[in-house]
Design a protein around this motif. Structure first.
Motif, PDB file in Angstrom:
ATOM      1  N   PRO A 138      -6.403   0.130  -7.773  1.00 54.40           N
ATOM      2  CA  PRO A 138      -5.327  -0.845  -7.555  1.00 54.40           C
ATOM      3  C   PRO A 138      -4.572  -1.123  -8.851  1.00 54.40           C
ATOM      4  O   PRO A 138      -5.127  -0.989  -9.953  1.00 54.40           O
ATOM      5  N   PHE A 139      -3.318  -1.527  -8.716  1.00 56.97           N
ATOM      6  CA  PHE A 139      -2.514  -1.919  -9.872  1.00 56.97           C
ATOM      7  C   PHE A 139      -2.179  -3.400  -9.766  1.00 56.97           C
ATOM      8  O   PHE A 139      -1.489  -3.831  -8.825  1.00 56.97           O
ATOM      9  N   GLU A 140      -2.690  -4.163 -10.713  1.00 58.53           N
ATOM     10  CA  GLU A 140      -2.397  -5.599 -10.810  1.00 58.53           C
ATOM     11  C   GLU A 140      -2.714  -6.364  -9.521  1.00 58.53           C
ATOM     12  O   GLU A 140      -2.111  -7.404  -9.254  1.00 58.53           O
TER      13      GLU A 140
ATOM     14  N   GLU B 277      -8.999  -3.476   0.170  1.00 58.62           N
ATOM     15  CA  GLU B 277      -8.741  -3.924  -1.195  1.00 58.62           C
ATOM     16  C   GLU B 277      -7.586  -4.934  -1.228  1.00 58.62           C
ATOM     17  O   GLU B 277      -7.652  -5.948  -1.926  1.00 58.62           O
ATOM     18  N   ALA B 278      -6.539  -4.634  -0.480  1.00 57.82           N
ATOM     19  CA  ALA B 278      -5.375  -5.524  -0.456  1.00 57.82           C
ATOM     20  C   ALA B 278      -5.735  -6.887   0.114  1.00 57.82           C
ATOM     21  O   ALA B 278      -5.349  -7.932  -0.439  1.00 57.82           O
TER      22      ALA B 278
ATOM     23  N   LEU C 204      -0.449  -3.728  -5.966  1.00 57.35           N
ATOM     24  CA  LEU C 204      -0.066  -2.408  -5.469  1.00 57.35           C
ATOM     25  C   LEU C 204      -1.325  -1.557  -5.299  1.00 57.35           C
ATOM     26  O   LEU C 204      -2.118  -1.411  -6.247  1.00 57.35           O
ATOM     27  N   PHE C 205      -1.486  -1.013  -4.086  1.00 54.83           N
ATOM     28  CA  PHE C 205      -2.691  -0.260  -3.746  1.00 54.83           C
ATOM     29  C   PHE C 205      -2.283   1.143  -3.290  1.00 54.83           C
ATOM     30  O   PHE C 205      -1.198   1.337  -2.732  1.00 54.83           O
TER      31      PHE C 205
ATOM     32  N   ILE D  59       0.870  -1.180   0.000  1.00 51.10           N
ATOM     33  CA  ILE D  59       0.000   0.000   0.000  1.00 51.10           C
ATOM     34  C   ILE D  59       0.903   1.224   0.000  1.00 51.10           C
ATOM     35  O   ILE D  59       1.685   1.427   0.922  1.00 51.10           O
ATOM     36  N   LEU D  60       0.785   2.015  -1.041  1.00 46.37           N
ATOM     37  CA  LEU D  60       1.632   3.195  -1.203  1.00 46.37           C
ATOM     38  C   LEU D  60       0.853   4.427  -0.768  1.00 46.37           C
ATOM     39  O   LEU D  60      -0.190   4.751  -1.343  1.00 46.37           O
TER      40      LEU D  60
END
Length: 417
Positions: free
Chosen positions: A371-373, A404-405, A376-377, A221-222
């Motif tokens: 989200p990415f792929e 989400e993760a 990565l959230f 999570i960024l």
């Protein structure tokens, strides 16, 4: 090699801590990586002169639906639900009631015209009436709210926050930053002074590289600021260019604070407010003796905050001292002395105050939050569609990203079973 953690959180501000709390509540293992030597991000309380002063966010905006209120009360932090200081003008200032009414009317009219502008150019400056004598005041208030000039403000974005706000502004006497930093769950593994350099996708999750090496998890999570994300300080996987573009559409504005200590308490009434210059776009707003302390907090936004960014704290002290002298008389100089000044725009790990969508780019918030792929959230105040610029918006975005993760991890594990 198996993953050491379920989730790695990059950034220890309100969003990162919000994500950590959500993950801990679900029994998930998490590692939080923070580039600086402290927790809190743009929530930072510092003891100055013996008083816990908030250098960053300081108000529980929309307090009646702000998640930090419940966290504070559960943790034993007092919450002051009284009227904010800007509701009480300092009695020592001879106010021009006619001018006060005129500026409030001018600002209200500008906000109403924003609704028309939002359907057209979406540029907030287009709602300014040419020749309006109070445009400088509108510019200063827009600077407080968004950190930038109206030319760089999306009217749609501005109204989304304004329409959602409940107008309840409460206070934490021990400091907002104190609460945020104290709220990390003990089950979360914390590494301070550990900047993230790179994030790569792996077959079963992510690998996050720092100066101390790489660590693996099922997801990351960024939560870094849009300035950091758009600036490319962290190398992200191929294909994340649209996320960087979204961050660039949500630049951080300029907002800074200057604190002065009062030598003689009798010179100023406690818990009051003053506005520097109704005709100046750089004017500061002054919180005078908050909590009864012998302190004045000067808040500068947009063009006013640029003084500190470009010329440094001494110039900021000189500017606010001159404004205070114009309000309270020249002898005020003998009663106040510099205490501290912020420099959010100069901090490489943050790079400004809070995000503001550029005209026509209000959709960047939802684009950045995708989200990415499923590896990565993204979280942070900039990803919230209406509570952006706030610590509670950041917190809630952390909750959302954590959910989400974990949903992605459960789905992946279910497929592998």
């Amino acid at each position: 090699m198996g993953n050491t953690f379920d989730v790695i959180i990059v950034g220890g501000g309100a969003a990162g801590i919000g994500a950590a709390r959500r993950l801990a509540a679900q029994g998930s293992s998490a590692l939080l990586l923070e580039a600086s030597s402290r927790l809190g991000g743009r929530a930072h309380t510092q003891d100055l002169g013996g008083y816990p002063l908030d250098l960053g966010c300081g108000w529980l905006h929309s307090g009646d639906r702000n998640a930090w209120v419940g966290i504070a009360e559960a943790s034993g932090f007092p919450v002051d639900r009284g009227e904010p200081p800007w509701a009480k003008a300092h009695p020592g200032i001879a106010e021009d009631e006619e001018a006060q009414e005129a500026v409030q009317r001018a600002y209200g009219d500008w906000e109403e015209r924003l609704r028309t502008v939002a359907a057209g150019s979406d540029r907030a400056s287009d709602a300014l009436e040419p020749g309006e004598p109070w445009n400088a005041y509108v510019r200063a208030i827009a600077g407080f709210m968004s950190g930038v000039a109206p030319e760089a403000i999306s009217a749609t974005d501005y109204l989304a926050y304004d329409d959602a706000s409940t107008g309840r502004n409460w206070h934490l006497p021990l400091g907002y930053g104190t609460l945020v930093a104290a709220s990390l769950p003990p089950s979360t593994t914390l590494r301070l002074a550990t900047p993230t350099e790179r994030i790569d996708l792996t077959p079963d999750g992510v690998a996050v590289t720092t100066r101390a090496g790489a660590v693996r998890a099922g997801a990351a999570i960024l939560t870094v600021s849009t300035a950091v994300l758009a600036g490319g300080a962290i190398r992200l996987p191929a294909g994340t260019e649209p996320w960087r573009d979204a961050a660039a559409d949500l630049p951080l504005g300029r907002n800074e604070k200057v604190f002065l200590e009062i030598g003689r308490e009798a010179a100023f009434e406690p818990d009051t407010h003053a506005y520097g210059n109704l005709h100046g776009p750089r004017s500061a707003a002054y919180s005078i003796r908050p909590n009864g302390w012998p302190v004045i907090e000067a808040f500068l936004g947009g063009e006013g905050a640029r003084i500190l960014e470009e010329d440094g704290p001494a110039a900021g002290f000189d500017f606010v001292s001159a404004e205070l002298a114009s309000l309270f008389g020249d002898d005020v100089a003998s009663t106040i002395r510099p205490l501290a000044a912020t420099s959010w725009s100069r901090m490489a790990s943050i790079g400004g105050a809070y995000s503001c969508a550029l005209p026509g780019r209000s959709d960047a918030r939802s684009r950045l939050a995708r989200p990415f792929e499923d590896r990565l959230f993204f979280a942070g105040e900039a990803t919230h569609t209406f509570d952006f610029t706030t610590a509670h918006g950041a917190h809630d975005s952390g909750h959302r990203a954590a959910d989400e993760a974990m949903a992605a991890l459960r789905h992946r594990r279910g497929k592998a079973a």
